[in-house]
Scaffold this motif. Structure first.
Motif, mmCIF file in Angstrom:
data_model
loop_
_atom_site.group_PDB
_atom_site.id
_atom_site.type_symbol
_atom_site.label_atom_id
_atom_site.label_comp_id
_atom_site.label_asym_id
_atom_site.label_seq_id
_atom_site.Cartn_x
_atom_site.Cartn_y
_atom_site.Cartn_z
ATOM 1 N N LYS A 1 55.603 -23.665 -13.656
ATOM 2 C CA LYS A 1 55.094 -24.031 -12.333
ATOM 3 C C LYS A 1 53.697 -24.651 -12.436
ATOM 4 C CE LYS A 1 58.576 -22.244 -9.997
ATOM 5 N NZ LYS A 1 59.470 -23.046 -9.120
ATOM 6 N N GLU A 2 53.391 -25.565 -11.491
ATOM 7 C CA GLU A 2 52.051 -26.150 -11.433
ATOM 8 C C GLU A 2 51.036 -25.168 -10.852
ATOM 9 O OE1 GLU A 2 51.900 -30.836 -10.893
ATOM 10 O OE2 GLU A 2 52.908 -29.892 -9.189
ATOM 11 N N LEU A 3 51.515 -24.274 -10.010
ATOM 12 C CA LEU A 3 50.632 -23.304 -9.370
ATOM 13 C C LEU A 3 51.439 -22.070 -9.015
ATOM 14 C CD1 LEU A 3 47.918 -23.945 -6.701
ATOM 15 C CD2 LEU A 3 49.732 -22.304 -6.189
ATOM 16 N N HIS A 4 50.842 -20.914 -9.240
ATOM 17 C CA HIS A 4 51.479 -19.653 -8.887
ATOM 18 C C HIS A 4 50.730 -19.049 -7.710
ATOM 19 C CE1 HIS A 4 54.143 -19.420 -12.453
ATOM 20 N NE2 HIS A 4 53.207 -20.213 -12.960
ATOM 21 N N PHE A 5 51.465 -18.563 -6.740
ATOM 22 C CA PHE A 5 50.887 -18.092 -5.485
ATOM 23 C C PHE A 5 51.385 -16.684 -5.196
ATOM 24 C CE2 PHE A 5 50.427 -18.330 -0.742
ATOM 25 C CZ PHE A 5 49.069 -18.645 -0.703
ATOM 26 N N VAL A 6 50.446 -15.766 -5.032
ATOM 27 C CA VAL A 6 50.781 -14.367 -4.808
ATOM 28 C C VAL A 6 50.133 -13.872 -3.522
ATOM 29 C CG1 VAL A 6 50.233 -12.035 -5.620
ATOM 30 C CG2 VAL A 6 51.229 -13.682 -7.196
ATOM 31 N N VAL A 7 50.847 -13.047 -2.789
ATOM 32 C CA VAL A 7 50.308 -12.390 -1.599
ATOM 33 C C VAL A 7 50.464 -10.889 -1.797
ATOM 34 C CG1 VAL A 7 50.418 -12.129 0.903
ATOM 35 C CG2 VAL A 7 50.978 -14.330 -0.138
ATOM 36 N N ALA A 8 49.382 -10.144 -1.556
ATOM 37 C CA ALA A 8 49.436 -8.686 -1.676
ATOM 38 C C ALA A 8 48.685 -8.053 -0.516
ATOM 39 C CB ALA A 8 48.809 -8.235 -2.998
ATOM 40 N N SER A 9 49.195 -6.939 -0.047
ATOM 41 C CA SER A 9 48.479 -6.220 1.000
ATOM 42 C C SER A 9 47.285 -5.512 0.370
ATOM 43 C CB SER A 9 49.403 -5.206 1.681
ATOM 44 O OG SER A 9 49.887 -4.251 0.754
ATOM 45 N N ARG A 10 46.259 -5.261 1.155
ATOM 46 C CA ARG A 10 45.048 -4.628 0.650
ATOM 47 C C ARG A 10 45.318 -3.218 0.127
ATOM 48 N NH1 ARG A 10 40.105 -6.779 -0.867
ATOM 49 N NH2 ARG A 10 39.877 -8.787 0.184
ATOM 50 N N ASP A 11 46.320 -2.558 0.667
ATOM 51 C CA ASP A 11 46.648 -1.222 0.165
ATOM 52 C C ASP A 11 47.611 -1.278 -1.017
ATOM 53 O OD1 ASP A 11 49.099 -1.796 1.347
ATOM 54 O OD2 ASP A 11 48.859 -0.366 2.992
ATOM 55 N N LEU A 12 47.979 -2.496 -1.438
ATOM 56 C CA LEU A 12 48.823 -2.727 -2.611
ATOM 57 C C LEU A 12 50.198 -2.080 -2.538
ATOM 58 C CD1 LEU A 12 46.187 -2.537 -5.504
ATOM 59 C CD2 LEU A 12 47.338 -4.566 -4.584
ATOM 60 N N ALA B 1 54.329 -6.249 8.159
ATOM 61 C CA ALA B 1 53.631 -5.600 9.270
ATOM 62 C C ALA B 1 52.212 -6.107 9.391
ATOM 63 C CB ALA B 1 53.626 -4.084 9.041
ATOM 64 N N ALA B 2 51.576 -5.724 10.486
ATOM 65 C CA ALA B 2 50.163 -6.067 10.685
ATOM 66 C C ALA B 2 49.333 -5.436 9.576
ATOM 67 C CB ALA B 2 49.699 -5.562 12.047
ATOM 68 N N GLY B 3 48.196 -6.054 9.276
ATOM 69 C CA GLY B 3 47.326 -5.489 8.262
ATOM 70 C C GLY B 3 46.502 -6.530 7.533
ATOM 71 N N ALA B 4 45.787 -6.065 6.530
ATOM 72 C CA ALA B 4 44.922 -6.926 5.719
ATOM 73 C C ALA B 4 45.640 -7.301 4.433
ATOM 74 C CB ALA B 4 43.624 -6.197 5.408
ATOM 75 N N TYR B 5 45.656 -8.574 4.137
ATOM 76 C CA TYR B 5 46.309 -9.098 2.948
ATOM 77 C C TYR B 5 45.333 -9.988 2.178
ATOM 78 C CZ TYR B 5 50.725 -7.705 5.177
ATOM 79 O OH TYR B 5 51.734 -6.990 5.772
ATOM 80 N N TYR C 1 47.217 -1.272 12.715
ATOM 81 C CA TYR C 1 47.349 -1.199 11.264
ATOM 82 C C TYR C 1 46.814 0.132 10.738
ATOM 83 C CZ TYR C 1 45.952 -2.072 6.388
ATOM 84 O OH TYR C 1 45.752 -1.987 5.041
ATOM 85 N N THR C 2 47.614 0.796 9.950
ATOM 86 C CA THR C 2 47.195 2.009 9.262
ATOM 87 C C THR C 2 47.489 1.837 7.785
ATOM 88 O OG1 THR C 2 47.696 3.397 11.184
ATOM 89 C CG2 THR C 2 47.471 4.498 9.047
ATOM 90 N N PRO C 3 46.467 1.763 6.928
ATOM 91 C CA PRO C 3 46.706 1.591 5.489
ATOM 92 C C PRO C 3 47.564 2.722 4.940
ATOM 93 C CG PRO C 3 44.396 1.251 6.024
ATOM 94 C CD PRO C 3 45.036 1.830 7.246
ATOM 95 N N LYS C 4 48.420 2.392 3.997
ATOM 96 C CA LYS C 4 49.257 3.404 3.353
ATOM 97 C C LYS C 4 48.531 3.974 2.138
ATOM 98 C CE LYS C 4 53.622 1.204 4.691
ATOM 99 N NZ LYS C 4 54.881 0.567 4.187
ATOM 100 N N ALA C 5 48.886 5.169 1.777
ATOM 101 C CA ALA C 5 48.304 5.792 0.594
ATOM 102 C C ALA C 5 48.836 5.106 -0.664
ATOM 103 C CB ALA C 5 48.648 7.277 0.556
ATOM 104 N N MET C 6 48.013 5.079 -1.706
ATOM 105 C CA MET C 6 48.458 4.514 -2.975
ATOM 106 C C MET C 6 49.618 5.337 -3.525
ATOM 107 S SD MET C 6 47.862 2.114 -5.219
ATOM 108 C CE MET C 6 46.202 1.622 -4.761
#
Length: 320
Positions: free
Chosen positions: A137-148, A172-176, A204-209
Motif C-alpha cells: 500500500k502507498e499509505l496505511h490508515f488506522v483508527v483507534a478509540s482513545r480507550d483502545l 459509538a460516540a467518543g474520542a478517537y 461517552y463513557t470510556p471503557k476499562a482496558m
C-alpha cells in the motif's frame, strides 16, 4: 514487515507460537496472568473487562524491507519524555513531522458508517500525490478509540489530486485518533507516522482496558501470545493461530505478510511499528519488537485465512 524488526515510532503497526507462554516485559508473569510488580477494513472491538475478541509498522512476510521508524521530534535522536534512553522513538504523537502534515477533512464524524477524508500536505503546503509503496500500500490508515477498545485498519483510496477517502464504521460516540503511515516518494525520505484527533459527538463513557491475557478468541479462531516486550531492548513477540483445536498452517499472505501487527501505548496512543521476521504460513508468526518505554500496550494482530481478515487483540505490560 520482514526480517528482524522493531517497534519504532501507524504501524501499530504488530505474531506466532511459543512452546510455553513466557512473560511479556519486565516484572510480568506468564502471559495471561496479572503483572505482579505493576501488576474487516478489519476491526477489533474489545469488551470492557477481560476477554479479547477482536497490527506496523507494515512489513512483508518474507518480502519487502521494513520501514524505518519516525525520529523523535526535536530530540536530536534522544529519548523523549517517558521513553527509555535506547528505545526507538514512538510515532503518531504529532500531526506534523519533517514538514509533512496530516490534514483531516473534519475533526468530527457520526457514529456508525461514515466516510473520512484527509490528505498529506508536504513541505510546500501542497497535497502529496506520490508515495513509496510499502506492504502493498502507498499509505496505511488506522483508527483507534482513545480507550483502545475499538480498532480499524482501513484501506483508503487516493484521488489524483492527493485527496484520500476511507470508509469507517465507528461503533459509538467518543474520542478517537487516526494515524497515517507513509513514506513520501522523494530521495532520502523516511517512513513517517502522523496522528490526528477525531471525535464522535454524543454521550461517552470510556471503557476499562481489557485485562492482560495470553489468548484471544476471534471468529472461531484462537490466537496465543507469547514472548517478551521490554522497554529499550528488542524482544520476540510470537503468536500462534489455531482453529477448532488444530493449528492453522495455511494462512494467506496479507499486505505482503502472514501477520500484520500494530501496537499502541495506553495513555498517549503512541503508535509502534512492529515488523515480522519472515515466519509463516502459520501457525506461528513472529515479530521483533522494542517498547519505547515501560507501560501498558494494546497489540492488534491482523491475519488472513481462507480469504477473510481477522483481528486479535491483546493487552500487555512492558517493564515494572
Amino acid at each position: 514487515m520482514n526480517t528482524g524488526v522493531k517497534i519504532t515510532a501507524f504501524a501499530a503497526a504488530l505474531a506466532a507460537t511459543f512452546g510455553t507462554a513466557y512473560g511479556v516485559g519486565k516484572g510480568v508473569g506468564p502471559i495471561g496472568e496479572p503483572a505482579k510488580a505493576e501488576h474487516s477494513g478489519h476491526t477489533a472491538q474489545a469488551p470492557a473487562t477481560g476477554g479479547e475478541s477482536a497490527h506496523e509498522g507494515h512489513e512483508g512476510a518474507g518480502g519487502s524491507k521494513g520501514s524505518e521508524g519516525s525520529k523523535g521530534a526535536a530530540s536530536g535522536g534522544h529519548a523523549g519524555h517517558g521513553q527509555e534512553a535506547n528505545a526507538p522513538a514512538a510515532g503518531g504523537l504529532t500531526v506534523s513531522e519533517d514538514g509533512y502534515t496530516l490534514a483531516l477533512g473534519a475533526p468530527t464524524t457520526k457514529a456508525g458508517k461514515s466516510t473520512l477524508k484527509f490528505s498529506i500536505k508536504g513541505p510546500d503546503g501542497k497535497k502529496v500525490t506520490a508515495f513509496t509503496k510499502e506492504h502493498d500500500k502507498e499509505l496505511h490508515f488506522v483508527v483507534a478509540s482513545r480507550d483502545l477498545t475499538t480498532y480499524h485498519h482501513l484501506h483508503p483510496v487516493k484521488a489524483a489530486d492527493g485527496s484520500w477517502t476511507a470508509d469507517a464504521d465507528l461503533p459509538a460516540a467518543g474520542a478517537y485518533k487516526v494515524f497515517a503511515d507513509f513514506k513520501p516518494a522523494v530521495a532520502g525520505a523516511k517512513n513517517i507516522t502522523l496522528g490526528a484527533d477525531l471525535s464522535v459527538p454524543g454521550a461517552y463513557t470510556p471503557k476499562a482496558m481489557p485485562a492482560v491475557k495470553a489468548t484471544a478468541d476471534v471468529d472461531g479462531y484462537q490466537v496465543r501470545l507469547g514472548g517478551t516486550l521490554d522497554p529499550g531492548k528488542p524482544g520476540d513477540v510470537k503468536l500462534t493461530v489455531s482453529k477448532a483445536g488444530k493449528p492453522v498452517t495455511n494462512l494467506d499472505p496479507y499486505l505482503g505478510a502472514y501477520g500484520h501487527l500494530v501496537a499502541f501505548r495506553a495513555g498517549d496512543l503512541a503508535y509502534l511499528h512492529v515488523h515480522p521476521m519472515g515466519s509463516g504460513p502459520g501457525p506461528d508468526v513472529s515479530f521483533m519488537a522494542t517498547a519505547p518505554s515501560a507501560g501498558t500496550y494494546r497489540l492488534f494482530l491482523d491475519f488472513q485465512h481462507e480469504g477473510k481478515v481477522h483481528t486479535a487483540a491483546f493487552t500487555v505490560r512492558a517493564g515494572s
